[in-house]
Design a protein around this motif. Structure first.
Motif, PDB file in Angstrom:
ATOM      1  N   PHE A   9       0.837  -1.206   0.000  1.00  7.20           N
ATOM      2  CA  PHE A   9       0.000   0.000   0.000  1.00  7.20           C
ATOM      3  C   PHE A   9       0.873   1.258   0.000  1.00  7.20           C
ATOM      4  CE2 PHE A   9      -2.645  -3.403   1.509  1.00  7.20           C
ATOM      5  CZ  PHE A   9      -3.836  -3.179   0.834  1.00  7.20           C
ATOM      6  N   GLY A  10       2.135   1.073  -0.321  1.00 11.85           N
ATOM      7  CA  GLY A  10       3.028   2.231  -0.454  1.00 11.85           C
ATOM      8  C   GLY A  10       3.840   2.550   0.794  1.00 11.85           C
ATOM      9  N   GLY A  11       3.829   1.647   1.770  1.00 10.55           N
ATOM     10  CA  GLY A  11       4.571   1.905   3.017  1.00 10.55           C
ATOM     11  C   GLY A  11       6.071   1.831   2.788  1.00 10.55           C
ATOM     12  N   GLN A  12       6.829   2.541   3.620  1.00  8.86           N
ATOM     13  CA  GLN A  12       8.273   2.562   3.407  1.00  8.86           C
ATOM     14  C   GLN A  12       8.930   1.227   3.730  1.00  8.86           C
ATOM     15  OE1 GLN A  12      10.493   5.019   6.124  1.00  8.86           O
ATOM     16  NE2 GLN A  12       8.720   5.260   7.454  1.00  8.86           N
ATOM     17  N   TYR A  13       8.238   0.361   4.455  1.00  7.90           N
ATOM     18  CA  TYR A  13       8.857  -0.914   4.828  1.00  7.90           C
ATOM     19  C   TYR A  13       8.285  -2.117   4.059  1.00  7.90           C
ATOM     20  CZ  TYR A  13      10.154   1.864   8.952  1.00  7.90           C
ATOM     21  OH  TYR A  13      10.633   2.825   9.784  1.00  7.90           O
ATOM     22  N   SER A  14       7.469  -1.849   3.022  1.00  4.03           N
ATOM     23  CA  SER A  14       6.785  -2.962   2.345  1.00  4.03           C
ATOM     24  C   SER A  14       7.754  -4.054   1.895  1.00  4.03           C
ATOM     25  CB  SER A  14       6.006  -2.462   1.129  1.00  4.03           C
ATOM     26  OG  SER A  14       5.144  -1.443   1.523  1.00  4.03           O
ATOM     27  N   GLN A  15       8.834  -3.591   1.241  1.00  2.00           N
ATOM     28  CA  GLN A  15       9.797  -4.579   0.742  1.00  2.00           C
ATOM     29  C   GLN A  15      10.470  -5.342   1.856  1.00  2.00           C
ATOM     30  OE1 GLN A  15      12.946  -3.829  -1.831  1.00  2.00           O
ATOM     31  NE2 GLN A  15      11.934  -1.886  -2.293  1.00  2.00           N
ATOM     32  N   THR A 507      27.357   2.150   1.785  1.00  2.00           N
ATOM     33  CA  THR A 507      26.985   0.839   2.297  1.00  2.00           C
ATOM     34  C   THR A 507      25.503   0.655   1.967  1.00  2.00           C
ATOM     35  OG1 THR A 507      26.494   1.898   4.397  1.00  2.00           O
ATOM     36  CG2 THR A 507      28.569   0.709   4.256  1.00  2.00           C
ATOM     37  N   SER A 508      25.109  -0.597   1.782  1.00  2.00           N
ATOM     38  CA  SER A 508      23.703  -0.873   1.480  1.00  2.00           C
ATOM     39  C   SER A 508      23.446  -2.356   1.681  1.00  2.00           C
ATOM     40  CB  SER A 508      23.406  -0.493   0.028  1.00  2.00           C
ATOM     41  OG  SER A 508      22.096  -0.833  -0.295  1.00  2.00           O
ATOM     42  N   GLU A 509      22.163  -2.697   1.820  1.00  3.72           N
ATOM     43  CA  GLU A 509      21.814  -4.114   1.920  1.00  3.72           C
ATOM     44  C   GLU A 509      21.306  -4.634   0.583  1.00  3.72           C
ATOM     45  OE1 GLU A 509      19.037  -6.349   4.697  1.00  3.72           O
ATOM     46  OE2 GLU A 509      19.805  -4.747   5.976  1.00  3.72           O
ATOM     47  N   ASP A 510      20.593  -3.767  -0.121  1.00  6.33           N
ATOM     48  CA  ASP A 510      19.964  -4.229  -1.356  1.00  6.33           C
ATOM     49  C   ASP A 510      19.856  -3.137  -2.413  1.00  6.33           C
ATOM     50  OD1 ASP A 510      18.078  -2.584  -0.290  1.00  6.33           O
ATOM     51  OD2 ASP A 510      16.798  -4.189   0.423  1.00  6.33           O
ATOM     52  N   ALA A 511      20.604  -2.051  -2.255  1.00  7.49           N
ATOM     53  CA  ALA A 511      20.619  -0.926  -3.203  1.00  7.49           C
ATOM     54  C   ALA A 511      19.338  -0.081  -3.175  1.00  7.49           C
ATOM     55  CB  ALA A 511      20.897  -1.386  -4.632  1.00  7.49           C
ATOM     56  N   MET A 512      18.357  -0.488  -2.395  1.00  9.54           N
ATOM     57  CA  MET A 512      17.136   0.313  -2.344  1.00  9.54           C
ATOM     58  C   MET A 512      17.342   1.527  -1.430  1.00  9.54           C
ATOM     59  SD  MET A 512      15.281  -1.257  -4.407  1.00  9.54           S
ATOM     60  CE  MET A 512      13.844  -0.244  -4.219  1.00  9.54           C
ATOM     61  N   THR A 513      18.146   1.342  -0.403  1.00  8.04           N
ATOM     62  CA  THR A 513      18.550   2.466   0.440  1.00  8.04           C
ATOM     63  C   THR A 513      20.068   2.339   0.605  1.00  8.04           C
ATOM     64  OG1 THR A 513      18.262   1.158   2.434  1.00  8.04           O
ATOM     65  CG2 THR A 513      16.390   2.509   1.786  1.00  8.04           C
ATOM     66  N   ALA A 514      20.722   3.447   0.904  1.00  7.42           N
ATOM     67  CA  ALA A 514      22.178   3.383   1.063  1.00  7.42           C
ATOM     68  C   ALA A 514      22.647   4.527   1.945  1.00  7.42           C
ATOM     69  CB  ALA A 514      22.859   3.476  -0.302  1.00  7.42           C
ATOM     70  N   ASP A 515      23.785   4.317   2.572  1.00  8.73           N
ATOM     71  CA  ASP A 515      24.347   5.376   3.405  1.00  8.73           C
ATOM     72  C   ASP A 515      25.782   5.630   2.944  1.00  8.73           C
ATOM     73  OD1 ASP A 515      24.391   7.269   5.303  1.00  8.73           O
ATOM     74  OD2 ASP A 515      24.490   5.914   7.027  1.00  8.73           O
ATOM     75  N   TRP A 516      26.213   6.877   3.004  1.00 10.71           N
ATOM     76  CA  TRP A 516      27.600   7.159   2.575  1.00 10.71           C
ATOM     77  C   TRP A 516      28.559   6.650   3.647  1.00 10.71           C
ATOM     78  CZ3 TRP A 516      30.688  10.871   5.189  1.00 10.71           C
ATOM     79  CH2 TRP A 516      30.019  11.673   6.113  1.00 10.71           C
ATOM     80  N   VAL A 517      29.710   6.204   3.190  1.00  9.04           N
ATOM     81  CA  VAL A 517      30.678   5.601   4.114  1.00  9.04           C
ATOM     82  C   VAL A 517      31.559   6.684   4.736  1.00  9.04           C
ATOM     83  CG1 VAL A 517      32.565   3.940   4.310  1.00  9.04           C
ATOM     84  CG2 VAL A 517      30.736   3.544   2.682  1.00  9.04           C
ATOM     85  N   LYS A 518      31.727   6.574   6.057  1.00 14.16           N
ATOM     86  CA  LYS A 518      32.599   7.539   6.739  1.00 14.16           C
ATOM     87  C   LYS A 518      34.045   7.066   6.530  1.00 14.16           C
ATOM     88  CE  LYS A 518      28.498   8.677   8.296  1.00 14.16           C
ATOM     89  NZ  LYS A 518      27.319   8.034   7.695  1.00 14.16           N
ATOM     90  N   LEU A 519      34.553   7.264   5.338  1.00 13.56           N
ATOM     91  CA  LEU A 519      35.914   6.800   5.015  1.00 13.56           C
ATOM     92  C   LEU A 519      36.933   7.533   5.880  1.00 13.56           C
ATOM     93  CD1 LEU A 519      36.000   6.660   1.097  1.00 13.56           C
ATOM     94  CD2 LEU A 519      35.999   4.740   2.694  1.00 13.56           C
ATOM     95  N   PRO A 520      37.966   6.835   6.334  1.00 15.11           N
ATOM     96  CA  PRO A 520      39.001   7.518   7.121  1.00 15.11           C
ATOM     97  C   PRO A 520      39.619   8.657   6.305  1.00 15.11           C
ATOM     98  CG  PRO A 520      39.325   5.129   7.131  1.00 15.11           C
ATOM     99  CD  PRO A 520      38.215   5.399   6.168  1.00 15.11           C
ATOM    100  N   TYR A 521      39.940   9.760   6.981  1.00 12.86           N
ATOM    101  CA  TYR A 521      40.528  10.917   6.297  1.00 12.86           C
ATOM    102  C   TYR A 521      41.789  10.533   5.527  1.00 12.86           C
ATOM    103  CZ  TYR A 521      37.519  14.399   8.602  1.00 12.86           C
ATOM    104  OH  TYR A 521      36.459  15.155   8.999  1.00 12.86           O
ATOM    105  N   GLU A 522      42.580   9.620   6.122  1.00 13.42           N
ATOM    106  CA  GLU A 522      43.851   9.279   5.452  1.00 13.42           C
ATOM    107  C   GLU A 522      43.586   8.638   4.092  1.00 13.42           C
ATOM    108  OE1 GLU A 522      43.391   7.062   8.715  1.00 13.42           O
ATOM    109  OE2 GLU A 522      42.973   9.182   9.061  1.00 13.42           O
ATOM    110  N   VAL A 523      42.521   7.820   4.040  1.00 10.05           N
ATOM    111  CA  VAL A 523      42.210   7.158   2.770  1.00 10.05           C
ATOM    112  C   VAL A 523      41.751   8.207   1.752  1.00 10.05           C
ATOM    113  CG1 VAL A 523      40.711   5.439   1.653  1.00 10.05           C
ATOM    114  CG2 VAL A 523      41.582   5.013   3.962  1.00 10.05           C
ATOM    115  N   SER A 547      23.052  10.291   1.334  1.00  8.61           N
ATOM    116  CA  SER A 547      22.523   8.935   1.447  1.00  8.61           C
ATOM    117  C   SER A 547      21.414   8.740   0.409  1.00  8.61           C
ATOM    118  CB  SER A 547      21.983   8.716   2.860  1.00  8.61           C
ATOM    119  OG  SER A 547      20.983   9.671   3.111  1.00  8.61           O
ATOM    120  N   LYS A 548      20.952   7.541   0.282  1.00 11.64           N
ATOM    121  CA  LYS A 548      19.819   7.229  -0.608  1.00 11.64           C
ATOM    122  C   LYS A 548      18.684   6.700   0.246  1.00 11.64           C
ATOM    123  CE  LYS A 548      18.166   4.165  -4.196  1.00 11.64           C
ATOM    124  NZ  LYS A 548      18.444   3.134  -5.180  1.00 11.64           N
TER     125      LYS A 548
END
Ligand code: XMP
Length: 556
Positions: A9-15, A507-523, A547-548
């Motif tokens: 029904f369009g809920g954010q957790y349907s999947q 980072t992501s579990e299934d590409a439907m949502t994603a978070d940017w990685v807190k990469l170390p400054y040195e990298v 993020s997505k």
């Protein structure tokens, strides 16, 4: 195969609901809420779950007196909050009243399902809006409290309900709602409540219809999986039989039946999805399969050679390597619109496959490693179109060859598990995803040879540094993007006017949502230094910290 249908029904957790059911080893399919009842019935579901929704059903209070008028016309004064008496309802005849309620709700654009669904004799679980809908359709009452209840809440459970068997009397759950049930439908009883919400769960044990106000599918409801388990195994009578082996066997037999005696080609990219799809089809049809690896010139540096080498070393499957860089680049010349790029690439892929199919003869089918997330993002009836994935929305309308997409119902992590089951080497299984249209959708604006060279060189550095920091397998995707702007810099004593490179790592579990990685400054620092020093035409490096949603993983 036992199947639990999740009506969306369009809920954010349907999947997520469907994923959780699958995690419990019962196959689950997510269907749009307005899927015709005959289709739902034909799938012989063992249970149906109504998802949540951003909509409200309390705004749909029906003026029963008017809906039940004798003229038979559906005159409705929308939004009038005048509840009917029981007598009026009976006089109108419950059946027609229900049908009219559905028309009404549809007119006011709240997603509803036909109440016929309760006649299928299949257990139903309504979550949040799903519970409101059950209440609404079966003549209880839903009201808007006017304020949101959101977050972690303690809930008291009636442990005699089969839904809560084995749980504690008080549990923590995750609430996210505005409306609540104020009057139970007939034959229902309360099975859960909180201090502010007297009806937080309901049950009709005769017809096996259940509703819960909270979300069992999210991790913030610690006993959520236990509740879903109870629904699947105690109430719907399912067994945890949907294992990777059973999916493989099922797919192999479907592919055999589909292909019969003809030949099959498979579009191979070297990534995990198309490789797993190829292995699966090979298991079903053996030598009748030929894999076609189309190098469109938009791959990462040296990738074409690597893919061919790895494939030939690991598998005994026919492989044709097509080098088609000129062809793709000439089609993309002057094109800047991302959707156009995707469509051109999708079409060109199919044209190459069709040409190769003609050479092989008796080829009716093309295998693609399309995933469930590609299908959803390309826009289904219930989900809005985000972008046309080249292998779904980007396909040409006049395509002659038919498709076999054995992974179309699976998420990436499920495909990875299947790969391991099929004996695929860890390094292929763990490869970060790479989009079919390749660097074309990471070069913002026009794709030219010069810009392609810049991006390939920068991308190689990003991957090298991510790997040397030991992060490659911990991250969903890490890559470089070439924006269509230039900026001023100073190198040596000279002014420069050159492109920036954007680094993206998520980072992501299934590409439907994603978070940017807190990469170390040195990298980040090392990548930036190397890119600016080693890649001609770049004088600036930025890091994408979105993020997505609201962004997407790729820039186009
Ligand atoms: P977005 O950018 O939509 O990407 O957040 C989600 C995932 O899908 C990949 N992607 C594609 N894969 N064909 C593909 O095979 C495509 O057209 C396509 N577009 C995006 C992207 O790399 C990410 O993993």
């Amino acid at each position: 195969m036992e199947n639990i249908i999740v009506l969306d029904f369009g809920g954010q957790y349907s999947q997520l609901i469907a994923r959780r059911v699958r995690d419990l080893r019962v196959y689950s399919e997510l269907l749009p809420y307005d899927t015709p009842i005959e289709i739902i019935k034909s799938k012989k579901p063992s249970g149906i779950i109504f998802s949540g929704s951003p909509s409200s059903i309390s705004a749909k209070e029906v003026d029963y007196a008017q809906t039940a008028n004798n003229s038979g016309t559906e005159v409705v004064s929308a939004g009038i909050n005048r509840s009917a008496t029981k007598k009026e309802m009976l006089a109108a005849g419950k059946e027609s009243l229900m049908a009219k309620k559905e028309v009404l709700a549809a007119e006011k654009k709240s997603p509803v399902v036909s109440s016929e669904i309760f006649k299928l004799g299949v257990p139903v679980l309504g979550i949040c809006y799903g519970m409101h809908l059950i209440t609404y359709l079966l003549d209880g009452k839903v009201t808007s409290s006017g304020s949101n209840e959101y977050g972690r809440t303690e809930i008291s459970l009636n442990r005699e309900s089969p839904l809560f068997e084995g749980l504690k009397e008080a549990e923590i759950c995750w609430m996210s709602h505005r409306d609540s049930v104020s009057v139970l439908p007939e034959n229902f009883k309360i099975i859960a409540s909180t201090t502010s919400l007297p009806i937080a769960g309901l049950e009709n044990s005769r017809d096996k219809i259940f509703g819960i106000q909270f979300h069992p599918e999210v991790v913030h409801t610690p006993s959520g999986m236990h509740i879903l388990e109870n629904f699947l195994f105690n109430i719907c009578g399912c067994s945890p039989l949907w294992t990777m082996m059973s999916i493989i066997e099922n797919q192999v037999s479907i592919i055999k039946d589909t292909v019969k005696n003809g030949n099959v080609i498979c579009g191979l990219s070297g990534g995990v999805d198309s490789t797993v799809a190829a292995l699966l089809v090979h298991k079903a049809v053996g030598k009748k399969l030929t894999c076609i690896f189309v190098d469109h010139g938009l791959l990462r540096l040296d990738e074409g050679r690597q893919v061919e080498k790895t494939f030939k070393k690991n598998f005994k499957i026919n492989l044709i390597h097509i080098k088609a860089k000129e062809r793709f680049l000439s089609e993309l010349k002057g094109v800047t619109d991302p959707e156009k790029k995707r469509k051109i690439i999708g079409k060109e892929f199919i044209r190459v496959f069709e040409e190769e199919a003609k050479k092989i003869k008796d080829v009716d089918y093309l295998v693609q490693g399309t995933l469930y997330s590609d299908v959803i993002e390309s826009g289904t009836r219930d989900a809005a179109k985000i972008k046309s994935h080249h292998n779904v929305g980007g396909l040409p309308a006049d395509m002659k060859i038919k498709l076999i997409e054995p992974l179309r119902q699976l998420f990436k992590d499920e495909v990875r598990k299947m790969g391991i089951e099929l004996g695929l080497a860890e390094d292929i299984v763990r490869r970060q995803p790479f989009p079919g249209p390749g660097l074309a959708i990471r070069i913002i604006g026009e794709v030219t040879e010069e810009r392609l060279d810049i991006l390939q060189a920068a991308d190689r550095i990003v991957i090298e540094e991510i790997k040397s920091a030991g992060l490659y397998e911990k991250i969903w995707q890490s890559f470089a993007v070439l924006p269509a702007i230039k900026s001023v810099g100073v190198m040596g004593d000279e002014r420069t006017y050159a492109y920036p490179i954007a680094i993206r790592a998520v980072t992501s579990e299934d590409a439907m949502t994603a978070d940017w990685v807190k990469l170390p400054y040195e990298v980040l620092e090392k990548m930036s230094r190397r890119i600016i020093n080693e890649v001609e035409g770049v004088n600036r490096v930025v890091y994408d910290i979105s993020s997505k949603p609201p962004s997407t993983i790729e820039w186009e």
